[in-house]
Design a protein around this motif. Structure first.
Motif, mmCIF file in Angstrom:
data_model
loop_
_atom_site.group_PDB
_atom_site.id
_atom_site.type_symbol
_atom_site.label_atom_id
_atom_site.label_comp_id
_atom_site.label_asym_id
_atom_site.label_seq_id
_atom_site.Cartn_x
_atom_site.Cartn_y
_atom_site.Cartn_z
ATOM 1 N N MET A 44 63.823 40.016 -23.524
ATOM 2 C CA MET A 44 62.045 40.099 -23.445
ATOM 3 C C MET A 44 61.649 41.044 -22.619
ATOM 4 S SD MET A 44 60.142 38.435 -25.681
ATOM 5 C CE MET A 44 61.254 37.481 -25.973
ATOM 6 N N ARG A 45 62.414 40.492 -21.837
ATOM 7 C CA ARG A 45 61.740 41.137 -19.969
ATOM 8 C C ARG A 45 61.598 42.640 -20.943
ATOM 9 N NH1 ARG A 45 62.446 45.732 -16.689
ATOM 10 N NH2 ARG A 45 64.618 45.153 -16.929
ATOM 11 N N VAL A 46 62.640 43.746 -21.059
ATOM 12 C CA VAL A 46 62.685 44.900 -22.095
ATOM 13 C C VAL A 46 61.299 45.058 -23.240
ATOM 14 C CG1 VAL A 46 63.822 47.350 -22.498
ATOM 15 C CG2 VAL A 46 65.016 45.550 -20.412
ATOM 16 N N ALA A 47 62.171 44.159 -23.593
ATOM 17 C CA ALA A 47 61.290 43.979 -24.795
ATOM 18 C C ALA A 47 59.955 43.926 -24.732
ATOM 19 C CB ALA A 47 61.541 43.299 -26.056
ATOM 20 N N LEU A 48 59.715 43.452 -24.042
ATOM 21 C CA LEU A 48 57.972 43.395 -23.566
ATOM 22 C C LEU A 48 57.061 44.704 -22.667
ATOM 23 C CD1 LEU A 48 57.792 39.524 -21.871
ATOM 24 C CD2 LEU A 48 56.433 40.653 -24.238
ATOM 25 N N SER A 49 58.426 45.754 -21.968
ATOM 26 C CA SER A 49 57.625 46.794 -20.986
ATOM 27 C C SER A 49 58.249 47.819 -21.765
ATOM 28 C CB SER A 49 59.207 46.770 -20.480
ATOM 29 O OG SER A 49 58.949 46.209 -19.559
ATOM 30 N N ILE A 50 58.575 48.023 -23.160
ATOM 31 C CA ILE A 50 58.660 49.216 -24.462
ATOM 32 C C ILE A 50 57.225 49.093 -25.372
ATOM 33 C CG2 ILE A 50 59.516 49.516 -27.198
ATOM 34 C CD1 ILE A 50 62.194 48.607 -25.457
ATOM 35 N N ARG A 51 56.665 47.269 -25.503
ATOM 36 C CA ARG A 51 56.223 47.324 -26.580
ATOM 37 C C ARG A 51 54.534 48.058 -25.575
ATOM 38 N NH1 ARG A 51 53.317 42.019 -27.178
ATOM 39 N NH2 ARG A 51 53.164 41.319 -24.928
ATOM 40 N N ARG A 52 54.468 47.310 -24.436
ATOM 41 C CA ARG A 52 53.843 47.885 -23.599
ATOM 42 C C ARG A 52 53.661 49.782 -23.582
ATOM 43 N NH1 ARG A 52 54.421 50.045 -18.712
ATOM 44 N NH2 ARG A 52 56.273 48.683 -18.145
ATOM 45 N N VAL A 53 54.700 50.824 -23.275
ATOM 46 C CA VAL A 53 54.530 51.808 -23.362
ATOM 47 C C VAL A 53 54.741 51.932 -24.354
ATOM 48 C CG1 VAL A 53 56.677 53.186 -22.795
ATOM 49 C CG2 VAL A 53 56.320 51.606 -21.277
ATOM 50 N N ASP A 55 52.318 50.808 -26.720
ATOM 51 C CA ASP A 55 51.455 50.532 -27.316
ATOM 52 C C ASP A 55 51.599 49.780 -28.119
ATOM 53 O OD1 ASP A 55 49.617 52.137 -24.547
ATOM 54 O OD2 ASP A 55 49.648 53.916 -25.442
ATOM 55 N N GLY A 56 52.534 49.125 -28.016
ATOM 56 C CA GLY A 56 52.709 48.387 -29.254
ATOM 57 C C GLY A 56 52.795 48.587 -30.878
ATOM 58 N N GLU A 57 53.827 50.084 -30.841
ATOM 59 C CA GLU A 57 54.138 50.223 -31.863
ATOM 60 C C GLU A 57 55.103 50.059 -32.058
ATOM 61 O OE1 GLU A 57 53.300 54.833 -32.439
ATOM 62 O OE2 GLU A 57 51.797 54.541 -31.223
ATOM 63 N N VAL A 58 56.233 49.733 -31.164
ATOM 64 C CA VAL A 58 57.104 49.282 -30.993
ATOM 65 C C VAL A 58 56.871 47.604 -30.938
ATOM 66 C CG1 VAL A 58 59.770 49.140 -30.699
ATOM 67 C CG2 VAL A 58 58.631 51.439 -31.444
ATOM 68 N N GLY A 59 56.593 46.673 -31.815
ATOM 69 C CA GLY A 59 56.143 44.949 -31.196
ATOM 70 C C GLY A 59 57.640 44.367 -31.388
ATOM 71 N N LEU A 60 57.502 43.655 -30.855
ATOM 72 C CA LEU A 60 58.434 42.447 -30.880
ATOM 73 C C LEU A 60 58.299 41.655 -32.125
ATOM 74 C CD1 LEU A 60 57.125 39.942 -27.952
ATOM 75 C CD2 LEU A 60 59.357 41.700 -28.023
ATOM 76 N N ASP A 61 57.829 41.895 -33.615
ATOM 77 C CA ASP A 61 58.062 42.028 -34.673
ATOM 78 C C ASP A 61 59.193 42.520 -35.098
ATOM 79 O OD1 ASP A 61 55.969 44.021 -34.569
ATOM 80 O OD2 ASP A 61 55.843 43.816 -36.189
ATOM 81 N N LEU A 62 59.308 43.746 -34.615
ATOM 82 C CA LEU A 62 60.842 44.526 -35.541
ATOM 83 C C LEU A 62 61.804 43.433 -34.645
ATOM 84 C CD1 LEU A 62 59.548 48.124 -35.061
ATOM 85 C CD2 LEU A 62 59.710 46.457 -37.323
ATOM 86 N N LEU A 63 62.036 42.910 -33.880
ATOM 87 C CA LEU A 63 63.266 42.598 -33.018
ATOM 88 C C LEU A 63 63.700 41.191 -34.151
ATOM 89 C CD1 LEU A 63 62.364 41.614 -29.763
ATOM 90 C CD2 LEU A 63 63.822 42.918 -30.799
ATOM 91 N N ASP A 64 63.094 40.389 -35.261
ATOM 92 C CA ASP A 64 63.686 40.072 -36.753
ATOM 93 C C ASP A 64 64.178 40.972 -37.133
ATOM 94 O OD1 ASP A 64 62.202 37.716 -35.542
ATOM 95 O OD2 ASP A 64 60.346 37.708 -36.281
ATOM 96 N N GLU A 65 63.798 41.908 -37.349
ATOM 97 C CA GLU A 65 64.972 43.223 -38.046
ATOM 98 C C GLU A 65 66.350 43.110 -37.663
ATOM 99 O OE1 GLU A 65 64.309 44.104 -41.349
ATOM 100 O OE2 GLU A 65 61.892 42.618 -40.631
ATOM 101 N N ALA A 66 66.600 43.014 -36.187
ATOM 102 C CA ALA A 66 67.418 43.495 -35.293
ATOM 103 C C ALA A 66 68.410 42.411 -35.284
ATOM 104 C CB ALA A 66 67.512 43.376 -33.650
ATOM 105 N N ALA A 67 68.884 41.227 -35.894
ATOM 106 C CA ALA A 67 69.645 40.123 -35.720
ATOM 107 C C ALA A 67 70.709 40.441 -36.735
ATOM 108 C CB ALA A 67 68.480 38.565 -36.118
#
Length: 67
Positions: A44-53, A55-67
């Motif tokens: 979660m920490r890294v995913a939030l950092s990626i979202r920030r870096v 600008d939301g283009e790689v968001g948390l919603d895509l994590l569901d696709e990685a399951a």
């Protein structure tokens, strides 16, 4: 598109290396590589950092696709 694919696409379009992205999100370059290849899911920490870096283009919603 998977989370890793989206991250790689964003990184390449931003002319960033994996090492540069890793520095921006305070992670190891190998971790970034593993995420992009779908070998690992970001915590979660890294995913939030990626979202920030990205600008939301790689968001948390895509994590569901990685399951």
């Amino acid at each position: 598109m998977s989370y890793g694919e989206a991250l790689k696409k964003w990184r390449e379009s931003s002319d960033m290396t994996q090492a540069e992205l890793a520095g921006a999100i305070d992670a190891h370059p190998q971790y970034v590589s593993d995420i992009e290849r779908g070998v690992r899911r970001p915590g979660m920490r890294v995913a939030l950092s990626i979202r920030r870096v990205t600008d939301g283009e790689v968001g948390l919603d895509l994590l569901d696709e990685a399951a």
